[in-house]
Design a protein around this motif. Structure first.
Motif, mmCIF file in Angstrom:
data_model
loop_
_atom_site.group_PDB
_atom_site.id
_atom_site.type_symbol
_atom_site.label_atom_id
_atom_site.label_comp_id
_atom_site.label_asym_id
_atom_site.label_seq_id
_atom_site.Cartn_x
_atom_site.Cartn_y
_atom_site.Cartn_z
ATOM 1 N N ASP A 100 0.860 -1.185 0.000
ATOM 2 C CA ASP A 100 0.000 0.000 0.000
ATOM 3 C C ASP A 100 0.893 1.230 0.000
ATOM 4 N N GLN A 334 -8.135 1.326 -4.765
ATOM 5 C CA GLN A 334 -7.605 -0.031 -4.655
ATOM 6 C C GLN A 334 -8.043 -0.890 -5.832
ATOM 7 N N ARG A 390 -5.521 -4.336 3.985
ATOM 8 C CA ARG A 390 -4.756 -4.964 2.908
ATOM 9 C C ARG A 390 -4.421 -6.432 3.202
ATOM 10 N N GLY A 405 -1.655 -4.504 -4.470
ATOM 11 C CA GLY A 405 -1.297 -3.135 -4.771
ATOM 12 C C GLY A 405 -0.244 -3.001 -5.854
#
Length: 543
Positions: A100, A334, A390, A405
């Motif tokens: 991330d 995302q 995440r 990601g």
């Protein structure tokens, strides 16, 4: 206005909206309907070049009257997420999560503190605080292996006997000569809620700064949305900057927020002008208030995910406060394999859109997954600081169909685990009937864990992987530099924990975080670390 094409504002084709929102329509049929609608839809939106700019409302920009009874949201919205718990290594030896590089949480929290208020605990995501800052990690030397991991072990400042495992992953620096063109669609919210000075006016200033730094052969288009959506500027090379700025400066705020319709139109424009040799990206700028049209979250996610697979990415810039829908913005970014940033002032606009533009726009790898396997012979417990939204399943790591990601050029990713070594005081007591722990890895007693990375190079479907052990003692990196970078990251992680509840930080205080950060600011070229120290001083007084 020579050379400009313009459009009137209208409503999105209903057939596309119905197709996206219906769960009964399969992905293939949705894509087919999108393609059938796109060309006809864009033809209706694009008019002759001699038509006046923003013909629908030159005096009021993209002003559209609100829907009767429509109430624009008045509260900022954040997803409530439980902090990562402590795990016993004998029960769960493997931890897996997606990378991330978003930074919205930190800059939104900064805005709160600067205005004299503590940020909401749900607004604090530790990974976004950590990844807001640059760290001097060793960089990889070639794009074929775009990451270089650096692992450091330090003492935990808030629990005696515990250790912090710092994982730093530095991305490859893309040379300017090999940088691809950028083919961008600016999707701009011009609804009534964007009228404040820190919203649409700041947005115009921010994009002007970005345009002044973009190469002439990059391409920009502008789509706006309020009660309806429209194409303000067709794809235009940046060398025609005057035309782009003219279109941008004519925009004014008014009306409700048909964000879903704007996203569909932006993707249709991007698809119709797709450039295989460029990075194709939609850049959504909004306060996050979607209250008209295609507001179904699942439908939006599905549309964005399909376009991502076609090579059209989505990044999100958030503005303002009062009705900021952080949760939705995070979800959209995302699913679009893009960055979610929050612009609270011109300095942040410069950071995101100028200084770090290469990182924000140009991916060097997709679906970066991180997995850490802990050694039960040396570690009793662990917890991951942040990355709650995440988290991945263990089996997701080797599954190339699972999205994760994306990482842009020069991006770095920082993650910290707190561990309780064998012999320390664990938070979770052993079971009465638990058998004595065997030592199957006696020859690896000098390792705390084993780090694995999995990623795809841009455009490739099969993933590659990197592996490295995490030794119990630091080796191979200059100790002074290692201490400075890890100490500052520790201060950031500790402060973020304190402001979001301080469940695991014991007697550690904001004063301790200030002292640690102040002593390890380093060169701090742009002053971000010094600013962080000042914010903590504000937080200390407010607390």
């Amino acid at each position: 206005m020579k050379g400009l094409k313009s459009v009137g504002l209208g409503l999105i084709a209903g057939s596309l909206l119905a197709a996206c929102a219906s769960e009964r329509v399969g992905e293939q049929s949705v894509v087919q309907q999108e393609k059938q609608v796109s060309s006809k839809f864009l033809e209706k939106r694009m008019v002759a070049a001699s038509a006046p700019l923003m013909q629908a409302d030159m005096s009021g920009g993209a002003h559209v009257q609100p829907v009767p009874g429509q109430i624009i949201g008045s509260k900022d919205r954040f997803e409530s997420v439980e902090q990562n718990p402590v795990h016993r290594v004998v029960d769960e030896p493997v931890s897996t999560f997606s990378s991330d590089v978003d930074t919205a949480s930190y800059s939104f929290s900064r805005r709160r503190l600067s205005s004299g208020r503590l940020p909401e605990p749900d607004a604090i995501r530790l990974e976004e605080w950590l990844n807001y800052f640059d760290y001097d990690y060793p960089a990889p030397e070639r794009p074929e292996q775009p990451f270089k991991p650096t692992v450091t072990v330090t003492d935990s400042p808030w629990k005696a006997g515990n250790k912090l495992l710092h994982i730093g992953i530095q991305g490859y620096e893309l040379p300017q000569t090999t940088r691809p063109r950028a083919n961008l669609v600016f999707l701009l919210d011009v609804s009534g809620s964007m009228s404040a000075e820190d919203k649409l006016p700041l947005l115009k200033q921010s994009l002007t700064m970005m345009l002044n730094d973009m190469p002439d052969d990059d391409t920009v288009a502008i789509v706006v949305y309020a009660g309806a959506s429209g194409v303000v500027l067709p794809p235009t090379p940046v060398k025609e900057k005057a035309n782009i700025l003219m279109a941008l400066n004519h925009l004014q705020a008014g009306g409700s927020t048909a964000g879903g319709e704007g996203i569909q139109l932006a993707y249709q424009l991007a698809e119709a002008n797709f450039d295989e040799k460029a990075v194709n990206r939609v850049l959504l700028a909004t306060d996050g208030d979607f209250n008209v049209g295609m507001t179904d979250r699942d439908a939006l996610e599905g549309l964005i995910a399909r376009k991502r697979k076609q090579g059209i990415y989505l990044s999100v810039l958030g503005f303002g406060a009062g009705n900021y829908n952080d949760h939705l913005m995070q979800t959209l970014a995302q699913n679009g394999n893009g960055v979610a940033a929050y612009i609270d002032n011109l300095n942040e606009a410069r950071k995101v859109l100028v200084t770090e533009a290469t990182s924000s726009l140009f991916p060097i790898a997709e679906d970066l997954k991180i997995q850490v396997e802990f050694n039960p012979a040396t570690v009793q417990e662990y917890r991951l600081l942040g990355y709650e939204t995440r988290a991945l399943k263990r089996e997701d790591f080797n599954n190339d169909a699972v999205d994760a990601g994306d990482i842009g050029a020069e991006h770095s990713v920082t993650a910290i685990y707190e561990i309780t070594p064998v012999g320390g005081r664990p938070l979770i007591s052993p079971s009465r009937y638990e058998t004595e722990l065997s030592k199957p890895m006696e020859e690896k007693a000098d390792e705390y864990a084993f780090l694995k990375l999995r990623y795809k190079l841009p455009g490739e479907k099969a993933s590659k992987h990197l592996e490295t052990p995490i030794p119990a003692h630091n080796t191979g990196v200059d100790e002074a530099l290692r201490h400075q970078e890890t100490a500052f990251a520790t201060a950031v992680a500790g402060a973020g924990q304190l402001l979001s509840g301080g469940k695991y930080t014991g007697d550690w205080t904001l004063e301790d975080a200030i002292t640690l950060a102040q002593a390890n600011r380093g060169d701090d070229l742009y002053g971000y670390r010094a600013e962080f120290v000042q914010l903590l001083r504000l937080a200390r007084e407010l607390d």
